[in-house]
Design a protein around this motif. Sequence first.
Motif, PDB file in Angstrom:
ATOM      1  N   THR A  67       1.249  -0.772  -0.188  1.00  0.00           N
ATOM      2  CA  THR A  67       0.181  -0.085   0.117  1.00  0.00           C
ATOM      3  C   THR A  67       0.658   1.419  -0.054  1.00  0.00           C
ATOM      4  OG1 THR A  67      -0.123   0.041   2.527  1.00  0.00           O
ATOM      5  CG2 THR A  67      -1.699  -1.365   1.281  1.00  0.00           C
ATOM      6  N   ALA A  68       0.469   2.481  -0.255  1.00  0.00           N
ATOM      7  CA  ALA A  68       1.162   4.067  -0.363  1.00  0.00           C
ATOM      8  C   ALA A  68       1.335   4.205   1.241  1.00  0.00           C
ATOM      9  CB  ALA A  68       0.362   4.836  -0.281  1.00  0.00           C
ATOM     10  N   LEU A  69       0.627   3.665   1.933  1.00  0.00           N
ATOM     11  CA  LEU A  69       0.979   3.376   3.901  1.00  0.00           C
ATOM     12  C   LEU A  69       2.371   2.862   3.561  1.00  0.00           C
ATOM     13  CD1 LEU A  69      -1.945   3.781   5.654  1.00  0.00           C
ATOM     14  CD2 LEU A  69      -0.060   5.842   5.699  1.00  0.00           C
ATOM     15  N   GLN A  70       2.328   1.859   3.141  1.00  0.00           N
ATOM     16  CA  GLN A  70       4.076   0.821   3.420  1.00  0.00           C
ATOM     17  C   GLN A  70       5.225   1.294   2.982  1.00  0.00           C
ATOM     18  OE1 GLN A  70       1.949  -3.163   2.022  1.00  0.00           O
ATOM     19  NE2 GLN A  70       1.461  -3.978   3.868  1.00  0.00           N
ATOM     20  N   TYR A  71       4.435   1.696   1.288  1.00  0.00           N
ATOM     21  CA  TYR A  71       5.715   2.276   0.767  1.00  0.00           C
ATOM     22  C   TYR A  71       6.582   3.324   1.313  1.00  0.00           C
ATOM     23  CZ  TYR A  71       7.879   4.723  -2.964  1.00  0.00           C
ATOM     24  OH  TYR A  71       9.407   5.983  -4.073  1.00  0.00           O
ATOM     25  N   THR A  72       5.495   4.142   1.776  1.00  0.00           N
ATOM     26  CA  THR A  72       5.993   5.514   2.702  1.00  0.00           C
ATOM     27  C   THR A  72       6.891   5.618   4.192  1.00  0.00           C
ATOM     28  OG1 THR A  72       3.902   6.696   2.231  1.00  0.00           O
ATOM     29  CG2 THR A  72       5.806   7.489   4.202  1.00  0.00           C
ATOM     30  N   ALA A  73       6.673   4.087   4.633  1.00  0.00           N
ATOM     31  CA  ALA A  73       8.131   2.534   5.547  1.00  0.00           C
ATOM     32  C   ALA A  73       9.318   3.361   5.626  1.00  0.00           C
ATOM     33  CB  ALA A  73       6.436   2.219   6.073  1.00  0.00           C
ATOM     34  N   LEU A  74       8.284   2.178   3.955  1.00  0.00           N
ATOM     35  CA  LEU A  74      10.276   1.960   3.332  1.00  0.00           C
ATOM     36  C   LEU A  74      11.393   3.387   2.735  1.00  0.00           C
ATOM     37  CD1 LEU A  74       8.556  -1.318   1.320  1.00  0.00           C
ATOM     38  CD2 LEU A  74      10.391  -1.333   3.241  1.00  0.00           C
ATOM     39  N   THR A  75      10.762   4.102   2.503  1.00  0.00           N
ATOM     40  CA  THR A  75      11.151   4.963   1.910  1.00  0.00           C
ATOM     41  C   THR A  75      11.805   5.792   3.370  1.00  0.00           C
ATOM     42  OG1 THR A  75       9.046   6.376   2.248  1.00  0.00           O
ATOM     43  CG2 THR A  75      10.353   5.905  -0.089  1.00  0.00           C
ATOM     44  N   VAL A  76      10.923   5.611   4.093  1.00  0.00           N
ATOM     45  CA  VAL A  76      11.797   6.295   5.629  1.00  0.00           C
ATOM     46  C   VAL A  76      12.674   5.473   6.148  1.00  0.00           C
ATOM     47  CG1 VAL A  76      11.423   6.185   8.360  1.00  0.00           C
ATOM     48  CG2 VAL A  76       9.216   7.340   6.618  1.00  0.00           C
ATOM     49  N   LEU A  77      12.685   4.122   5.592  1.00  0.00           N
ATOM     50  CA  LEU A  77      13.934   3.345   6.102  1.00  0.00           C
ATOM     51  C   LEU A  77      14.776   3.556   5.257  1.00  0.00           C
ATOM     52  CD1 LEU A  77      11.625   0.109   7.733  1.00  0.00           C
ATOM     53  CD2 LEU A  77      13.396   1.653   9.146  1.00  0.00           C
TER      54      LEU A  77
END
Length: 145
Positions: free
Chosen positions: A38-48
């Motif tokens: 999801t977009a939220l999971q993608y966002t978390a990956l970009t943060v990491l």
Amino acid sequence: MLDTQATKTAPSLLYMVKQVELVVRSHLDELVRPSGITALQYTALTVLERHDGLSAAQLARDSFVTAQSIADLVRSLENRELVRRERNPRNRRELLILLTDAGRELLARHEEPVRELEERMVRDLTAHQTEQFRQALSRAWHALS
């Protein structure tokens, strides 16, 4: 003199920011859906990608989700082997969340389409206006943080 009628009919900035957020999230969901995230999971990956090895609380804050929902989000990403958890060597009670090679590969696959989405969002702005927009958003965020 200020035209009060125009002021009354113009949408609030908060409303407009929310509109942009929702449309960006919708497009981002479309872009990453084929990868099963999801977009939220993608966002978390970009943060990491920018700050690898965060605690769940830090990742939640930086990903704009609650501490409660980050646990499910991380579990899902971990099941897909996009992230892994390790004990913090400085605080053995804390688990750090780290991006895996598979997570980095997923981000690399989406780099170009996401960049194109951002370019589409600001295509009617000059480079100077885009930078001003970026700075204005940053100042607005800092004012409320």
